[in-house]
Design a protein around this motif. Structure first.
Motif, PDB file in Angstrom:
ATOM      1  N   GLN A  54      34.256  57.130  -3.727  1.00  0.00           N
ATOM      2  CA  GLN A  54      35.497  56.398  -3.473  1.00  0.00           C
ATOM      3  C   GLN A  54      36.279  56.240  -4.768  1.00  0.00           C
ATOM      4  N   SER A  55      37.595  56.465  -4.687  1.00  0.00           N
ATOM      5  CA  SER A  55      38.449  56.240  -5.843  1.00  0.00           C
ATOM      6  C   SER A  55      39.021  54.833  -5.721  1.00  0.00           C
ATOM      7  N   VAL A  56      38.703  53.993  -6.687  1.00  0.00           N
ATOM      8  CA  VAL A  56      39.096  52.592  -6.630  1.00  0.00           C
ATOM      9  C   VAL A  56      40.325  52.378  -7.506  1.00  0.00           C
ATOM     10  N   SER A  57      41.369  51.822  -6.919  1.00  0.00           N
ATOM     11  CA  SER A  57      42.608  51.624  -7.676  1.00  0.00           C
ATOM     12  C   SER A  57      42.627  50.269  -8.384  1.00  0.00           C
ATOM     13  N   THR A  58      42.057  49.256  -7.786  1.00  0.00           N
ATOM     14  CA  THR A  58      42.024  47.928  -8.421  1.00  0.00           C
ATOM     15  C   THR A  58      40.680  47.273  -8.183  1.00  0.00           C
ATOM     16  N   LEU A  59      40.386  46.347  -9.061  1.00  0.00           N
ATOM     17  CA  LEU A  59      39.160  45.565  -8.914  1.00  0.00           C
ATOM     18  C   LEU A  59      39.500  44.179  -8.395  1.00  0.00           C
ATOM     19  N   PRO A  60      38.543  43.480  -7.812  1.00  0.00           N
ATOM     20  CA  PRO A  60      38.795  42.081  -7.441  1.00  0.00           C
ATOM     21  C   PRO A  60      39.157  41.286  -8.688  1.00  0.00           C
ATOM     22  N   ASP A  61      39.973  40.226  -8.507  1.00  0.00           N
ATOM     23  CA  ASP A  61      40.366  39.437  -9.670  1.00  0.00           C
ATOM     24  C   ASP A  61      39.334  38.356  -9.997  1.00  0.00           C
ATOM     25  N   PHE A  62      38.267  38.286  -9.206  1.00  0.00           N
ATOM     26  CA  PHE A  62      37.170  37.353  -9.465  1.00  0.00           C
ATOM     27  C   PHE A  62      37.648  35.903  -9.533  1.00  0.00           C
ATOM     28  N   GLN A  63      38.656  35.571  -8.739  1.00  0.00           N
ATOM     29  CA  GLN A  63      39.172  34.210  -8.747  1.00  0.00           C
ATOM     30  C   GLN A  63      38.599  33.401  -7.591  1.00  0.00           C
ATOM     31  N   SER A  64      38.352  32.129  -7.855  1.00  0.00           N
ATOM     32  CA  SER A  64      37.938  31.214  -6.812  1.00  0.00           C
ATOM     33  C   SER A  64      39.135  30.900  -5.928  1.00  0.00           C
ATOM     34  N   GLU A  65      38.906  30.157  -4.858  1.00  0.00           N
ATOM     35  CA  GLU A  65      39.996  29.815  -3.953  1.00  0.00           C
ATOM     36  C   GLU A  65      41.096  29.035  -4.652  1.00  0.00           C
ATOM     37  N   ASP A  66      40.749  28.296  -5.693  1.00  0.00           N
ATOM     38  CA  ASP A  66      41.763  27.527  -6.419  1.00  0.00           C
ATOM     39  C   ASP A  66      42.432  28.340  -7.517  1.00  0.00           C
ATOM     40  N   GLY A  67      42.163  29.651  -7.584  1.00  0.00           N
ATOM     41  CA  GLY A  67      42.831  30.516  -8.544  1.00  0.00           C
ATOM     42  C   GLY A  67      42.196  30.582  -9.908  1.00  0.00           C
ATOM     43  N   VAL A  68      41.010  29.968 -10.101  1.00  0.00           N
ATOM     44  CA  VAL A  68      40.327  29.963 -11.400  1.00  0.00           C
ATOM     45  C   VAL A  68      39.402  31.172 -11.495  1.00  0.00           C
ATOM     46  N   ASN A  69      39.458  31.905 -12.611  1.00  0.00           N
ATOM     47  CA  ASN A  69      38.592  33.059 -12.806  1.00  0.00           C
ATOM     48  C   ASN A  69      37.140  32.612 -12.916  1.00  0.00           C
ATOM     49  N   ARG A  70      36.272  33.192 -12.078  1.00  0.00           N
ATOM     50  CA  ARG A  70      34.869  32.752 -12.032  1.00  0.00           C
ATOM     51  C   ARG A  70      34.065  33.252 -13.231  1.00  0.00           C
ATOM     52  N   LEU A  71      34.564  34.284 -13.889  1.00  0.00           N
ATOM     53  CA  LEU A  71      33.841  34.788 -15.056  1.00  0.00           C
ATOM     54  C   LEU A  71      34.162  33.970 -16.301  1.00  0.00           C
ATOM     55  N   LYS A  72      35.439  33.589 -16.444  1.00  0.00           N
ATOM     56  CA  LYS A  72      35.816  32.779 -17.599  1.00  0.00           C
ATOM     57  C   LYS A  72      37.047  31.962 -17.226  1.00  0.00           C
ATOM     58  N   ALA A  73      36.832  30.694 -16.948  1.00  0.00           N
ATOM     59  CA  ALA A  73      37.916  29.822 -16.514  1.00  0.00           C
ATOM     60  C   ALA A  73      38.990  29.719 -17.593  1.00  0.00           C
TER      61      ALA A  73
END
Length: 362
Positions: A54-73
């Motif tokens: 599969q050719s992937v064009s974008t990755l998930p943004d890893f954001q919680s429902e409140d818009g905070v990045n789960r990898l690094k807030a």
């Protein structure tokens, strides 16, 4: 015969290859890719599975429902670098193309499990909006950056009868979260989020005194907060005048007797209400009751008198004729207080029908 054997060998080889692919089909179609915040497998991470090829064009943004990045807030990734292929152990650093939002623009999934780490992190920006919360005025929004301190704009709102206390993210709060001009940081960890700060207000108490403005009598001062009291009835008196309204000395507001002092007309400082008067007219004793005179308009600058008598009417002020009609308008500025208005009405045969005098007061 040799050609037939060769063809048979090729056929069996192809069958063997197809069988081998089918046997490992599940492992190869679902390949997990793990993305780490840092080049450290113990750091925050997210795993995503894709189909092989599969050719992937974008990755998930890893954001919680409140818009905070789960990898690094409070941050978003600048990009991703290939870290390790779990099957081969390769640690070749391969940059992955990204778009302006810090997401992968294109990569092709391979059968082996692989991990990536962020090539860098940029602090998010967010906005602060100021809400007057019942007050009036305007304030511009502020743009802030995560992990960077900033001073809140000084309050520019006002509210009649209230004192500004501070800011809160809750419009109905009773406790101040941020003082006026406070230094703040990290009001949100969500990218491009707008934080609303609501002005909190405290009712102020003022003292209102009363001025008779030429009248007599006494009235005690009152102490009150907005919407708690009404303009009292006038207890002063002034000869040949009636009370009209109160005039504030700290604003242009006027108040009628008994008018509730609402927020829209509340003086923001101790005030003195001045009594404003309307003049009345002192009538003499008429020579006959066959006609009457009515006051058409009372005001601060003029008055109009009208008679019901028929026939020829002459109005004079201090002996000078001013009108020969059934009505007479007197401008106070033209005559001193205490002047006399006389009305004489004659019938068609010059017989006196009505006569009266009025004393001017203003």
């Amino acid at each position: 015969m040799k050609k037939i054997m060769m063809l048979l060998f090729v056929f069996l080889l192809l069958v063997a290859c197809d069988f081998s692919f089918d046997e490992n089909l599940d492992d190869e179609i679902h390949t997990p890719y793990t993305f780490f915040a840092y080049q450290d497998e113990s750091s925050a991470n997210e795993s995503v599975s894709y189909e092989v090829g599969q050719s992937v064009s974008t990755l998930p943004d890893f954001q919680s429902e409140d818009g905070v990045n789960r990898l690094k807030a409070g941050y978003y990734p600048d990009g991703w670098i290939f870290w390790k292929n779990s099957d081969t152990g390769s640690t070749d650093a391969v940059n992955v193309d990204i778009n302006d939002g810090g997401l992968v623009t294109s990569f092709r999934v391979n059968p082996a499990r692989a991990t990536f780490y962020a090539s860098g992190w940029s602090a998010i920006r967010y906005f602060v909006h100021f809400d007057a919360n019942g007050g009036y005025g305007s304030m511009s929004d502020m743009t802030m950056t995560y992990d960077t301190s900033a001073t809140l704009s000084a309050n520019a709102f006002a509210r009649n009868g209230y004192e500004f206390r501070g800011w809160s993210t809750d419009s109905s709060a009773s406790t101040v979260q941020y003082a006026d001009g406070a230094t703040v940081k990290n009001l949100t960890a969500a990218k491009e989020r707008t934080v609303n700060l609501y002005a909190l207000w405290l009712k102020t108490r003022i003292t209102i005194s009363f001025d008779a403005n030429g009248g007599t009598g006494t009235m005690s001062a009152i102490s009150a907060t907005v919407d708690e009291t009404a303009a009292p009835a006038c207890a002063f008196s002034k000869a040949n005048h009636v009370f009209d309204h109160w005039q504030s000395t700290v604003s242009s507001f006027t108040y009628t007797s008994g008018e509730v002092l609402t927020e829209s007309k509340w003086p923001n400082a101790d005030d003195t209400f001045v009594a404003c008067w309307k003049p009345v007219f002192e009538l003499g004793t008429p020579t006959t009751a066959t006609a009457s005179v009515s006051v058409q308009t009372l005001g601060s600058s003029s008055v109009t008198l009208t008679t019901s008598a028929s026939g020829y009417c002459i109005w004079s002020v201090n002996g000078t004729k001013v009108s020969e009609t059934s009505s007479c308008t007197i401008n106070y500025s033209d005559y001193p207080s205490g002047g006399t208005i006389m009305l004489v009405c004659l019938t068609s045969d010059d017989v006196l029908q009505y006569k009266n005098t009025f004393t001017i007061h203003h």
